[in-house]
Design a protein around this motif. Structure first.
Motif, PDB file in Angstrom:
ATOM      1  N   GLN A 110     -10.669  39.730  77.461  1.00 60.98           N
ATOM      2  CA  GLN A 110     -11.889  40.543  77.435  1.00 60.98           C
ATOM      3  C   GLN A 110     -12.367  40.999  78.816  1.00 60.98           C
ATOM      4  OE1 GLN A 110     -13.169  41.887  74.568  1.00 60.98           O
ATOM      5  NE2 GLN A 110     -11.334  40.931  73.733  1.00 60.98           N
ATOM      6  N   ALA A 111     -11.596  40.715  79.845  1.00 58.18           N
ATOM      7  CA  ALA A 111     -11.950  41.224  81.173  1.00 58.18           C
ATOM      8  C   ALA A 111     -11.751  42.742  81.167  1.00 58.18           C
ATOM      9  CB  ALA A 111     -11.065  40.588  82.232  1.00 58.18           C
ATOM     10  N   GLU A 112     -12.641  43.452  81.845  1.00 58.04           N
ATOM     11  CA  GLU A 112     -12.521  44.907  81.905  1.00 58.04           C
ATOM     12  C   GLU A 112     -11.306  45.297  82.731  1.00 58.04           C
ATOM     13  OE1 GLU A 112     -15.935  47.070  83.180  1.00 58.04           O
ATOM     14  OE2 GLU A 112     -17.228  46.084  81.694  1.00 58.04           O
ATOM     15  N   LEU A 113     -10.504  46.221  82.207  1.00 61.80           N
ATOM     16  CA  LEU A 113      -9.330  46.680  82.943  1.00 61.80           C
ATOM     17  C   LEU A 113      -9.580  48.058  83.550  1.00 61.80           C
ATOM     18  CD1 LEU A 113      -6.497  45.595  80.460  1.00 61.80           C
ATOM     19  CD2 LEU A 113      -7.295  44.399  82.497  1.00 61.80           C
ATOM     20  N   PHE A 114      -9.926  49.024  82.681  1.00 58.40           N
ATOM     21  CA  PHE A 114     -10.233  50.347  83.198  1.00 58.40           C
ATOM     22  C   PHE A 114     -11.136  51.099  82.222  1.00 58.40           C
ATOM     23  CE2 PHE A 114      -6.307  50.780  80.801  1.00 58.40           C
ATOM     24  CZ  PHE A 114      -6.495  51.933  80.051  1.00 58.40           C
ATOM     25  N   ILE A 154     -11.605  49.722  78.513  1.00 55.93           N
ATOM     26  CA  ILE A 154     -10.465  48.987  77.968  1.00 55.93           C
ATOM     27  C   ILE A 154     -10.477  47.573  78.529  1.00 55.93           C
ATOM     28  CG2 ILE A 154      -7.948  48.906  77.763  1.00 55.93           C
ATOM     29  CD1 ILE A 154      -9.364  51.276  76.332  1.00 55.93           C
ATOM     30  N   LYS A 155     -10.440  46.606  77.611  1.00 57.16           N
ATOM     31  CA  LYS A 155     -10.492  45.203  78.027  1.00 57.16           C
ATOM     32  C   LYS A 155      -9.147  44.532  77.802  1.00 57.16           C
ATOM     33  CE  LYS A 155     -15.390  44.868  77.193  1.00 57.16           C
ATOM     34  NZ  LYS A 155     -16.432  44.436  76.270  1.00 57.16           N
ATOM     35  N   PRO A 185      -6.483  42.215  76.339  1.00 61.92           N
ATOM     36  CA  PRO A 185      -6.334  41.517  75.064  1.00 61.92           C
ATOM     37  C   PRO A 185      -5.913  40.057  75.247  1.00 61.92           C
ATOM     38  CG  PRO A 185      -4.432  42.926  75.461  1.00 61.92           C
ATOM     39  CD  PRO A 185      -5.374  43.151  76.608  1.00 61.92           C
ATOM     40  N   LEU A 186      -5.373  39.744  76.412  1.00 61.22           N
ATOM     41  CA  LEU A 186      -4.794  38.420  76.650  1.00 61.22           C
ATOM     42  C   LEU A 186      -5.120  37.999  78.075  1.00 61.22           C
ATOM     43  CD1 LEU A 186      -1.210  39.354  75.454  1.00 61.22           C
ATOM     44  CD2 LEU A 186      -2.674  37.761  74.252  1.00 61.22           C
ATOM     45  N   PRO A 187      -5.044  36.695  78.360  1.00 56.98           N
ATOM     46  CA  PRO A 187      -5.151  36.300  79.755  1.00 56.98           C
ATOM     47  C   PRO A 187      -3.816  36.605  80.425  1.00 56.98           C
ATOM     48  CG  PRO A 187      -4.741  34.369  78.403  1.00 56.98           C
ATOM     49  CD  PRO A 187      -4.801  35.548  77.467  1.00 56.98           C
ATOM     50  N   GLY A 188      -3.859  36.979  81.659  1.00 55.58           N
ATOM     51  CA  GLY A 188      -2.595  37.280  82.317  1.00 55.58           C
ATOM     52  C   GLY A 188      -2.825  37.785  83.717  1.00 55.58           C
ATOM     53  N   GLN A 189      -1.807  38.435  84.226  1.00 56.73           N
ATOM     54  CA  GLN A 189      -1.886  38.942  85.587  1.00 56.73           C
ATOM     55  C   GLN A 189      -1.462  40.402  85.608  1.00 56.73           C
ATOM     56  OE1 GLN A 189       0.804  37.339  88.546  1.00 56.73           O
ATOM     57  NE2 GLN A 189      -0.885  37.095  89.985  1.00 56.73           N
ATOM     58  N   ILE A 190      -2.164  41.197  86.420  1.00 55.91           N
ATOM     59  CA  ILE A 190      -1.832  42.614  86.522  1.00 55.91           C
ATOM     60  C   ILE A 190      -0.604  42.756  87.420  1.00 55.91           C
ATOM     61  CG2 ILE A 190      -2.671  44.912  87.180  1.00 55.91           C
ATOM     62  CD1 ILE A 190      -4.220  43.560  84.835  1.00 55.91           C
ATOM     63  N   LYS A 191       0.475  43.303  86.866  1.00 58.85           N
ATOM     64  CA  LYS A 191       1.696  43.433  87.648  1.00 58.85           C
ATOM     65  C   LYS A 191       1.765  44.785  88.352  1.00 58.85           C
ATOM     66  CE  LYS A 191       4.501  40.684  87.751  1.00 58.85           C
ATOM     67  NZ  LYS A 191       4.544  39.481  88.598  1.00 58.85           N
ATOM     68  N   LYS A 192       1.290  45.815  87.676  1.00 60.95           N
ATOM     69  CA  LYS A 192       1.387  47.151  88.259  1.00 60.95           C
ATOM     70  C   LYS A 192       0.209  47.983  87.805  1.00 60.95           C
ATOM     71  CE  LYS A 192       6.247  48.235  89.013  1.00 60.95           C
ATOM     72  NZ  LYS A 192       6.936  47.127  88.331  1.00 60.95           N
ATOM     73  N   VAL A 193      -0.241  48.868  88.672  1.00 59.16           N
ATOM     74  CA  VAL A 193      -1.248  49.847  88.268  1.00 59.16           C
ATOM     75  C   VAL A 193      -0.655  51.218  88.576  1.00 59.16           C
ATOM     76  CG1 VAL A 193      -3.595  50.675  88.603  1.00 59.16           C
ATOM     77  CG2 VAL A 193      -3.123  48.237  88.779  1.00 59.16           C
ATOM     78  N   PHE A 194      -0.472  52.028  87.543  1.00 59.78           N
ATOM     79  CA  PHE A 194       0.192  53.327  87.733  1.00 59.78           C
ATOM     80  C   PHE A 194      -0.773  54.428  88.148  1.00 59.78           C
ATOM     81  CE2 PHE A 194       2.747  51.265  84.269  1.00 59.78           C
ATOM     82  CZ  PHE A 194       3.871  51.017  85.041  1.00 59.78           C
ATOM     83  N   LYS A 195      -2.035  54.283  87.746  1.00 59.69           N
ATOM     84  CA  LYS A 195      -2.993  55.374  87.940  1.00 59.69           C
ATOM     85  C   LYS A 195      -4.080  54.953  88.915  1.00 59.69           C
ATOM     86  CE  LYS A 195      -0.994  58.030  85.047  1.00 59.69           C
ATOM     87  NZ  LYS A 195      -0.377  59.283  85.494  1.00 59.69           N
ATOM     88  N   LYS A 196      -4.796  55.976  89.434  1.00 58.52           N
ATOM     89  CA  LYS A 196      -5.966  55.658  90.239  1.00 58.52           C
ATOM     90  C   LYS A 196      -7.179  56.388  89.682  1.00 58.52           C
ATOM     91  CE  LYS A 196      -4.575  58.941  93.864  1.00 58.52           C
ATOM     92  NZ  LYS A 196      -3.600  59.656  93.050  1.00 58.52           N
TER      93      LYS A 196
END
Lengths: 503, 162
Positions: free
Chosen positions: B155-159, B96-97, B99-110
């Motif tokens: 397009q940066a890889e998220l998970f 999953i990449k 869709p927009l430039p931005g900042q990761i505010k929270k990560v719920f999963k590991k």
């Protein structure tokens, strides 16, 4: 104070366009700055001069105070208007501007600092005799104090981040057992969002209204209020529709709030335009929330009913002029509403919808409609900034006329290529509670649970339109003999004869 | 004529039948009949069975079409072509990449967490809005490429979910 001739606008989008208009009407010269993403923005096209200041992310352009001041000097600007957002409430920036010998169109840095912290401003207001929501004026550092105070003011209570805003770092606590856990989460949220763990406690106001008072103050200390704005239509603590007058409060309360707002502004020696926000409970008790030391997004509705151009007043005050009118001269007339048109998809969790606008028809025509827009057909809404693309404002002799005019304007507004909040507004203007005028800040939360439209019908229409169009493009239209009867009003025949024509 | 199009990223298969100037749209069991009246190249009126008329704008847009009416803008693309996106190959690993430039505010999963389809994995803040990024399928999180506070480009890889 020196005469202002040229003003640099340290902002972009619709608010930059709004400010350009005031400057030009005063026969002064508007200068703008822009980032990579804004090369083709409307504010660049409408200005007298435009200067490139950096890359698209605002941290590399619109938030670079030094570079903006450098640019202002280079362009020979006498003053800087910060608009709202970006550097508008940054006291350091205001100081730097002053130091560079340029006029900052806004309050003194001290007033920005005093009103910038929620706990400090509460303290100042309390001293000045402005009613504040029961609770603490100092950050709370331990759970025992917290429990004691919460019990005193009574549940439910609200935990708030001192440095907070926009609803972040806020937590409602129903009972004492939940307090400790909520406190931990509120402090951690405050730390991560604002880098400041301080939280304070307030009584939770039930069935609240969010109502604010516009004020203007000149350098001689003349301070007046220009009526209120009802801002209770909020989604996730963000205002989306504002109206004036508030259909909720009485004239008596209106005047009381105005007088208190003036008192609040005077307590920090406020100059220029500002807004005092109040929370109002169901019995019309009102309490100071915060003061916004800048122009507000929703300022146009006040302009519509008072006839006063707030941006021009800001510029006049900044150049040392006194107000040319008194409190008694302010006689709001009729009713005005604003819808914030956002580039976002109301049917997909309000996700941002940047992109190219391929059709744009503004409804700003006919009596009483104003469209403070920052976009045009062919423009590509950048992904880097706030999704507000336009503020659609109507005026009517009464609330009903203003609402019906807004519905008309929303109906006429055509923005294709990106998703906007327009269909969402059309839905709100059918809502009985909104129409009754007796609504609170929880209105939107409740509306969102109701699905009014039938998307399946819409989907069929959309698919048919695209399907027909691509059939024609590929020359796959139905094969019927073509007749030349162009006055054909029969729908069936129209479909038959024209499908095969290439567009 | 048979169509395979995506509407706002959702794939739809349907037929348009031209019954002597009346158009029937068939999608699975659903059938609806419309008549149309073209005003000019980008503007048609579409009338449904209940005589409700839609004033529809339609134009070419990003390798597909943009359709606009009633304040709503739809993006319609060819779903048979790969590059139009919308559909994932649902087998195997999916990256999953952003869709927009931005900042990761929270990560719920590991990593190694089991997730349901549509479950929120993280929150991306972009255009001053918080967007929940969800898992496109039921599976296991193989890799999380960002952490809270990371700034991401489009397009940066998220998970990765498998």
């Amino acid at each position: 104070m020196k005469k202002i001739k040229k003003i640099l606008i340290a902002n972009r989008g619709e608010i930059a366009v709004r400010i350009i208009r005031a400057i030009r009407e005063m026969e002064l010269s508007p200068v703008v700055v822009y980032s990579d993403a804004d090369k083709l923005s409307l504010h660049v096209r409408l200005a007298d001069e435009a200067y490139y200041i950096g890359e698209s992310p605002s941290s590399q352009s619109y938030l670079l105070g030094d570079r903006i001041i450098e640019t202002a000097k280079k362009a020979g600007a006498d003053a800087i208007h910060p608009g709202y957002g970006f550097l508008a409430e940054n006291a350091e920036f205001a100081k730097m501007v002053k130091k560079a010998g340029i006029i900052f169109i806004g309050p003194e840095p001290d007033a920005i600092i005093q009103m910038g912290s929620k706990t400090r401003s509460r303290e100042i207001m309390k001293k000045a005799g402005v009613p504040i929501v029961p609770g603490t004026t100092e950050p709370i550092s331990n759970i025992e104090d917290l429990k004691k105070i919460a019990s005193e003011i009574g549940f439910p209570v609200l935990l708030k981040a001192s440095a907070g805003g926009g609803g972040k770092g806020m937590r409602k606590v129903e009972k004492i057992e939940e307090l400790e856990k909520s406190y931990e989460r509120a402090t951690s949220e405050a730390t991560s969002s604002f880098g400041d763990p301080d939280v304070y406690i307030e009584k939770y106001i039930e069935e609240p209204h969010h109502i604010e008072i516009q004020i203007l103050a000149d350098n001689s200390g003349n301070t007046i209020y220009l009526g209120e704005r009802e801002c209770s239509v909020q989604r996730r603590y963000q205002k989306i529709i504002e109206e004036t007058p508030s259909p909720f409060i009485t004239d008596k309360i209106r005047k009381e709030m105005g007088d208190i707002a003036v008192k609040a502004a005077k307590a920090v020696n406020y100059r220029n335009a500002g807004t005092v926000e109040f929370i109002v409970d169901k019995n019309q008790n009102f309490y100071f929330l915060e003061m916004n030391t800048r122009l507000q997004v929703e300022h146009p509705i006040t302009e519509m009913v008072t006839g006063i151009d707030l941006v021009k007043e800001q510029i006049k005050i900044a150049s040392g002029e006194d107000l040319s009118f008194k409190q008694d001269d302010i006689k709001p007339r009729g009713s005005s509403i604003e819808c914030r048109i956002y580039a976002e998809d109301p049917f997909n969790n309000f996700s941002p919808s940047p992109g190219k606008i391929i059709e744009y028809v503004s409804p700003a025509g006919g009596i009483g409609v104003r469209d403070d827009s920052g976009v045009y057909e062919g423009f590509e809404v950048p992904i880097f900034y706030d999704p507000l693309i336009s503020k659609l404002v109507t005026w009517g002799r009464d609330r009903e006329e203003a609402i019906n005019r807004m519905k008309r304007a929303l109906f006429e507004y055509r923005i294709a290529g990106i998703k906007t909040s327009i269909p969402y507004f059309l839905q709100i203007f059918e809502n009985k509670e909104f129409l009754s005028g007796n609504y609170t800040t929880s209105l939107i939360e409740r509306i969102e649970k109701v699905k009014v439209e039938n998307p399946e019908d819409y989907e069929f229409v959309a698919l048919l339109a695209a399907g027909l169009r691509s059939m024609e493009m590929n020359g796959n239209g139905s094969k019927h003999s073509e007749d030349n009867d162009s006055q054909n009003t029969n729908w069936k025949r129209s479909g038959r004869m024209r499908t095969m024509r290439r567009f | 004529m048979r169509f395979s199009l995506s509407i706002d990223g959702e794939k739809r298969e349907f037929d348009i039948l031209d019954n002597d100037g009346e158009f029937e749209l068939r999608s699975g069991e659903k059938r609806k009949t419309f008549t149309i009246n073209k005003l000019w190249s980008r503007n048609i009126l579409i009338k449904d069975e209940n005589n409700k008329v839609y004033n529809v704008f339609v134009d070419k847009f990003e390798e597909g079409h943009c359709v606009f009416f009633k304040g709503r803008s739809f993006a319609i693309k060819d779903a048979t072509s790969r590059k139009t996106g919308g559909g994932f190959d649902m087998d195997g690993e999916i990256v999953i990449k952003s869709p927009l430039p931005g900042q990761i505010k929270k990560v719920f999963k590991k990593e190694n967490d089991e997730v349901e389809e549509g479950e929120s994995i993280l929150v991306l803040e972009a255009m001053k809005m918080e967007n929940e990024i969800k898992s496109p399928k039921k599976g296991v999180i193989k890799k999380i490429s960002v952490k809270e506070g990371t700034s991401v480009d489009p397009q940066a890889e998220l998970f990765t979910v498998e």
